[in-house]
Design a protein around this motif. Structure first.
Motif, PDB file in Angstrom:
ATOM      1  N   ARG A  93       4.434  36.466 -23.129  1.00  0.00           N
ATOM      2  CA  ARG A  93       5.477  35.626 -23.724  1.00  0.00           C
ATOM      3  C   ARG A  93       5.875  36.209 -25.065  1.00  0.00           C
ATOM      4  O   ARG A  93       5.051  36.768 -25.781  1.00  0.00           O
ATOM      5  CB  ARG A  93       4.890  34.224 -23.887  1.00  0.00           C
ATOM      6  N   GLU A 131       8.298  36.059 -20.541  1.00  0.00           N
ATOM      7  CA  GLU A 131       9.043  34.877 -20.988  1.00  0.00           C
ATOM      8  C   GLU A 131       9.531  35.140 -22.404  1.00  0.00           C
ATOM      9  O   GLU A 131       8.755  35.585 -23.248  1.00  0.00           O
ATOM     10  CB  GLU A 131       8.144  33.637 -21.033  1.00  0.00           C
ATOM     11  N   LYS A 143      15.249  29.671 -23.661  1.00  0.00           N
ATOM     12  CA  LYS A 143      14.161  30.322 -22.938  1.00  0.00           C
ATOM     13  C   LYS A 143      14.734  31.096 -21.763  1.00  0.00           C
ATOM     14  O   LYS A 143      15.574  30.603 -21.016  1.00  0.00           O
ATOM     15  CB  LYS A 143      13.169  29.298 -22.393  1.00  0.00           C
ATOM     16  N   ASN A 145      13.170  33.321 -18.469  1.00  0.00           N
ATOM     17  CA  ASN A 145      11.934  33.611 -17.745  1.00  0.00           C
ATOM     18  C   ASN A 145      11.645  35.101 -17.624  1.00  0.00           C
ATOM     19  O   ASN A 145      10.542  35.491 -17.274  1.00  0.00           O
ATOM     20  CB  ASN A 145      11.962  32.988 -16.352  1.00  0.00           C
ATOM     21  N   SER A 146      12.658  35.905 -17.904  1.00  0.00           N
ATOM     22  CA  SER A 146      12.507  37.351 -17.781  1.00  0.00           C
ATOM     23  C   SER A 146      13.608  38.027 -18.590  1.00  0.00           C
ATOM     24  O   SER A 146      14.689  37.478 -18.767  1.00  0.00           O
ATOM     25  CB  SER A 146      12.633  37.760 -16.309  1.00  0.00           C
TER      26      SER A 146
END
Length: 160
Positions: A93, A131, A143, A145-146
Motif C-alpha cells: 500500500r 493500493e 483510492k 486498487n492498482s
C-alpha cells in the motif's frame, strides 16, 4: 478503425477519518513526511509512505534542486529506498499527501507521470497490485486498487 475505451475505477473517501484505521496510520506517516519536504522553489510539498509485506513502513518526501530536473518526488524517494533496502519485499500500500504553501489543497492529488511509471515498474516486478491512497493537505482521499487504474497503457519491459 476500431474505437477503444478505457475505464478506470477510483474510490473517494470524504476525509482522512473515513479511511480504515491501518490506512489512516499510513497516511499520517505520509503527512509527517510531507512536513519534511525540501521544496523552496515550488512551495509544493509531497510526502509518501509505503507499507511493505514485511511490516516496514518507508517514507519519502520531495527534494527539490535549483537545477529543477535534478530533484526527486516523494513517491520515487520512498520506492527507491524500499527497493534498495528491502529488495525482496513487496509494496502492499502507498499513501500520498500533497500540499501547496501558496493555497489550500483539498482535492486528491495523484502521483505525477514519472512517479506513475516508477510505481508501475515495481507493481510489475512484484506481480502484485499496489493500493494507492492520495489526498491534498486536507479533504477528500482517493483510492486506487492498482497503479493500472492511474496508468492504463503502461510502458513496461514487455515492449523492450
Amino acid at each position: 478503425m476500431k474505437e477503444i475505451k478505457i475505464a478506470t475505477t477510483l474510490y473517494l473517501y470524504d476525509d482522512l477519518d473515513a479511511l480504515p484505521k491501518e490506512v489512516i496510520l499510513l497516511m499520517q506517516k505520509a503527512i509527517e513526511a510531507r512536513d519534511k519536504a525540501y521544496a523552496p522553489y515550488s512551495n509544493f510539498s509531497v510526502g509518501a509512505a509505503l507499507l511493505l509485506d514485511n511490516g516496514k513502513i518507508i517514507t519519502g518526501s520531495n527534494q527539490e534542486n535549483a537545477s529543477y530536473p535534478s530533484g526527486l518526488c516523494a513517491e520515487r524517494t520512498a520506492i527507491y529506498y524500499a527497493g534498495s533496502q528491502y529488495p525482496k519485499a513487496k509494496i502492499i500500500r502507498m499513501a500520498i499527501s500533497a500540499g501547496s504553501k501558496n493555497k489550500q489543497t483539498t482535492e486528491p492529488i495523484p502521483p505525477c507521470g514519472a512517479c506513475r511509471q516508477a510505481i508501475a515498474e515495481y507493481e510489475i516486478k512484484q506481480d502484485t497490485p499496489i493500493e494507492i491512497y492520495f489526498m491534498g493537505s486536507t479533504g477528500k482521499v482517493a483510492k486506487s486498487n492498482s497503479l493500472a487504474n492511474l496508468l492504463p497503457l503502461v510502458f513496461d519491459r514487455s515492449v523492450l
